[in-house]
Design a protein around this motif. Structure first.
Motif, PDB file in Angstrom:
ATOM      1  N   GLU A   1      66.027  -4.444  13.073  1.00  0.00           N
ATOM      2  CA  GLU A   1      67.271  -3.711  13.637  1.00  0.00           C
ATOM      3  C   GLU A   1      66.973  -2.721  14.685  1.00  0.00           C
ATOM      4  N   PRO A   2      65.855  -1.807  14.318  1.00  0.00           N
ATOM      5  CA  PRO A   2      65.685  -0.824  15.263  1.00  0.00           C
ATOM      6  C   PRO A   2      64.979  -1.419  16.484  1.00  0.00           C
ATOM      7  N   ARG A   3      64.558  -2.675  16.685  1.00  0.00           N
ATOM      8  CA  ARG A   3      64.294  -3.488  17.831  1.00  0.00           C
ATOM      9  C   ARG A   3      65.220  -4.016  18.595  1.00  0.00           C
ATOM     10  N   ILE A   4      66.233  -4.734  17.973  1.00  0.00           N
ATOM     11  CA  ILE A   4      67.067  -5.462  18.539  1.00  0.00           C
ATOM     12  C   ILE A   4      68.595  -5.169  18.506  1.00  0.00           C
ATOM     13  N   GLY A   5      68.549  -4.057  17.554  1.00  0.00           N
ATOM     14  CA  GLY A   5      69.956  -3.763  17.265  1.00  0.00           C
ATOM     15  C   GLY A   5      70.689  -4.354  15.945  1.00  0.00           C
TER      16      GLY A   5
ATOM     17  N   PHE B   1      71.030   1.971  29.480  1.00  0.00           N
ATOM     18  CA  PHE B   1      71.862   2.569  28.695  1.00  0.00           C
ATOM     19  C   PHE B   1      73.009   3.289  29.501  1.00  0.00           C
TER      20      PHE B   1
ATOM     21  N   ASN C   1      74.896   5.553  14.990  1.00  0.00           N
ATOM     22  CA  ASN C   1      74.875   4.390  15.571  1.00  0.00           C
ATOM     23  C   ASN C   1      76.285   3.977  16.149  1.00  0.00           C
TER      24      ASN C   1
ATOM     25  N   TYR D   1      59.696  -6.901  22.015  1.00  0.00           N
ATOM     26  CA  TYR D   1      60.786  -5.791  21.714  1.00  0.00           C
ATOM     27  C   TYR D   1      60.413  -4.514  21.030  1.00  0.00           C
ATOM     28  N   PRO D   2      59.705  -3.728  21.745  1.00  0.00           N
ATOM     29  CA  PRO D   2      59.323  -2.251  21.316  1.00  0.00           C
ATOM     30  C   PRO D   2      60.670  -1.584  20.846  1.00  0.00           C
ATOM     31  N   LYS D   3      60.249  -0.511  20.072  1.00  0.00           N
ATOM     32  CA  LYS D   3      61.400   0.247  19.512  1.00  0.00           C
ATOM     33  C   LYS D   3      61.885   1.148  20.841  1.00  0.00           C
ATOM     34  N   ILE D   4      63.312   1.237  20.697  1.00  0.00           N
ATOM     35  CA  ILE D   4      63.861   1.662  21.851  1.00  0.00           C
ATOM     36  C   ILE D   4      63.549   3.032  22.280  1.00  0.00           C
TER      37      ILE D   4
ATOM     38  N   VAL E   1      64.331   4.616  27.098  1.00  0.00           N
ATOM     39  CA  VAL E   1      65.644   4.432  27.799  1.00  0.00           C
ATOM     40  C   VAL E   1      66.565   5.829  27.361  1.00  0.00           C
TER      41      VAL E   1
ATOM     42  N   ASP F   1      76.137  -3.511  17.788  1.00  0.00           N
ATOM     43  CA  ASP F   1      75.779  -2.201  18.353  1.00  0.00           C
ATOM     44  C   ASP F   1      75.147  -1.957  19.568  1.00  0.00           C
ATOM     45  N   PHE F   2      75.291  -0.741  20.278  1.00  0.00           N
ATOM     46  CA  PHE F   2      74.873  -0.516  21.438  1.00  0.00           C
ATOM     47  C   PHE F   2      73.370  -1.159  21.768  1.00  0.00           C
ATOM     48  N   LEU F   3      72.695  -0.946  21.010  1.00  0.00           N
ATOM     49  CA  LEU F   3      71.099  -1.523  21.100  1.00  0.00           C
ATOM     50  C   LEU F   3      71.238  -3.156  21.171  1.00  0.00           C
ATOM     51  N   PHE F   4      71.967  -3.674  20.369  1.00  0.00           N
ATOM     52  CA  PHE F   4      72.035  -5.308  20.757  1.00  0.00           C
ATOM     53  C   PHE F   4      72.548  -5.547  22.130  1.00  0.00           C
ATOM     54  N   LEU F   5      73.617  -4.753  22.418  1.00  0.00           N
ATOM     55  CA  LEU F   5      74.210  -5.058  23.906  1.00  0.00           C
ATOM     56  C   LEU F   5      73.355  -5.018  24.970  1.00  0.00           C
ATOM     57  N   MET F   6      72.478  -3.882  24.647  1.00  0.00           N
ATOM     58  CA  MET F   6      71.444  -3.316  25.592  1.00  0.00           C
ATOM     59  C   MET F   6      70.362  -4.666  25.972  1.00  0.00           C
ATOM     60  N   ARG F   7      69.985  -5.000  24.752  1.00  0.00           N
ATOM     61  CA  ARG F   7      68.999  -5.946  24.613  1.00  0.00           C
ATOM     62  C   ARG F   7      69.414  -7.418  25.264  1.00  0.00           C
TER      63      ARG F   7
END
Lengths: 120, 211
Positions: free
Chosen positions: B68-72, A50, A78, B201-204, B209, A38-44
């Protein structure tokens, strides 16, 4: 031998510029090693913001290299991303070109030329 | 660029982030403490099916709530999934070996003199041979080096347990006396790892962002 290598090297025109751009290369490489993310995974993983990720994602989607799927996980939206078949093929082609380039050594690199000379 | 071309390294890095949360340590540590207390309390309720059903469910819920809320979210490729299936298979085999072994220790006609050896040195043999091996297997196949550390620490703990626990106790009760502190150690280290993960890894939404 150096002449032979030069003939096998990819020309500038052969390199896929859509993938060659560093930020897009990171995105495509990360998607290449998983089925989807997902988008968040790629950001990390890429450390991109963003907005930056979003703009590169749109270009890759327009080029037909990635598939963007919007879904709901629970009640939250998502964005799931995956490489398309042509995206995978393009990245494999790009890797092959780069490997060839780095393995054979760039023409005009005195150090590499010297090594080749010693080996042969 | 060369990092992006090292696809195996990238896949491994992506996978390892998922184990930085310490949840595997917490769940495994909790199970060891729970099993230890269960053996010592001699409660006659079969908890194994309960753990087998709810353990993975709790694990999945925690991953969804914390990780998942932290690293997707990510779906790994078939190679990684088959590796994970092998770990599950290894677990199933280890549990069955343990069950067969405990059956033979109790009924024991086939073991002969081995039965006495198992009773005398069971804490070292079963502890190091099965519990430490399971921890090492988790560490090896999941590529979580912390578990190899737990396996290394557990061997001297089981050896110490052989000398320090009451020889008059049942083999599994003696094992439980070692498994509880080992489980507590894993819970504590897992807690520290989780704390670090949450800070890293804080929640996004917390980092603001918004593009």
């Amino acid at each position: 031998m150096a002449e032979d290598n030069r003939e096998e090297l990819p020309s500038v025109g052969d390199i896929d510029k859509m993938i060659h751009e560093p930020a897009r290369l990171l995105i495509v490489a990360h998607l290449f090693v998983v089925e989807s993310a997902d988008f968040l995974f790629l950001m990390r993983q890429t450390g991109m913001t963003f907005g930056n990720l979003s703009s590169h994602m749109s270009r890759l989607e327009a080029a037909g290299y990635i598939d963007v799927e919007k879904e709901f996980v629970g009640k939250k939206p998502n964005t799931k991303l995956s490489l398309t078949r042509s995206g995978r093929e393009a990245f494999e082609g790009y890797r092959q070109s780069m490997r060839q380039l780095f393995a054979d050594g760039a023409p005009g690199n005195p150090e590499e030329s010297g090594n080749h000379g010693q080996r042969s | 660029m060369s990092d992006a071309l090292d696809v195996d390294g990238l896949e491994r890095k992506a996978y390892l982030v998922y184990n930085e949360d310490g949840l595997l340590d917490i769940i495994t540590g909790f199970l060891m403490v729970f099993i230890g207390y269960y053996v010592l309390s001699k409660v006659d309720i079969p908890f194994a099916p309960f753990l087998a059903i709810f353990g993975p469910a709790v694990w999945a819920s925690l991953k969804k709530a914390v990780t998942e809320p932290r690293i997707g979210r990510v779906k790994f490729g078939p190679g990684r999934r088959s590796r994970q299936q092998k770990v599950i298979m290894a677990f199933a085999v280890a549990v069955n070996v343990l069950l067969v072994l405990s059956f033979f220790v109790k009924t024991g006609p086939f073991l002969g003199p081995w039965r006495t050896t198992l009773y005398t040195y069971g804490v070292i043999l079963v502890g190091s041979g099965i519990v430490s091996l399971i921890l090492f297997t988790i560490g090896h196949f999941n590529e979580v080096s912390r578990f190899k550390g737990y396996a290394a620490v557990s061997v001297p703990m089981f050896v110490a347990g052989h000398f320090l626990t009451d020889p008059g106790l049942d083999l599994f009760q003696r094992l439980a006396h070692v498994m509880i502190p080992l489980g507590l150690l894993m819970l504590a280290y897992g807690g520290v790892t989780l704390w670090r993960f949450v800070r890293k890894y804080p929640k996004i939404t917390d980092v603001g962002v918004d593009g």
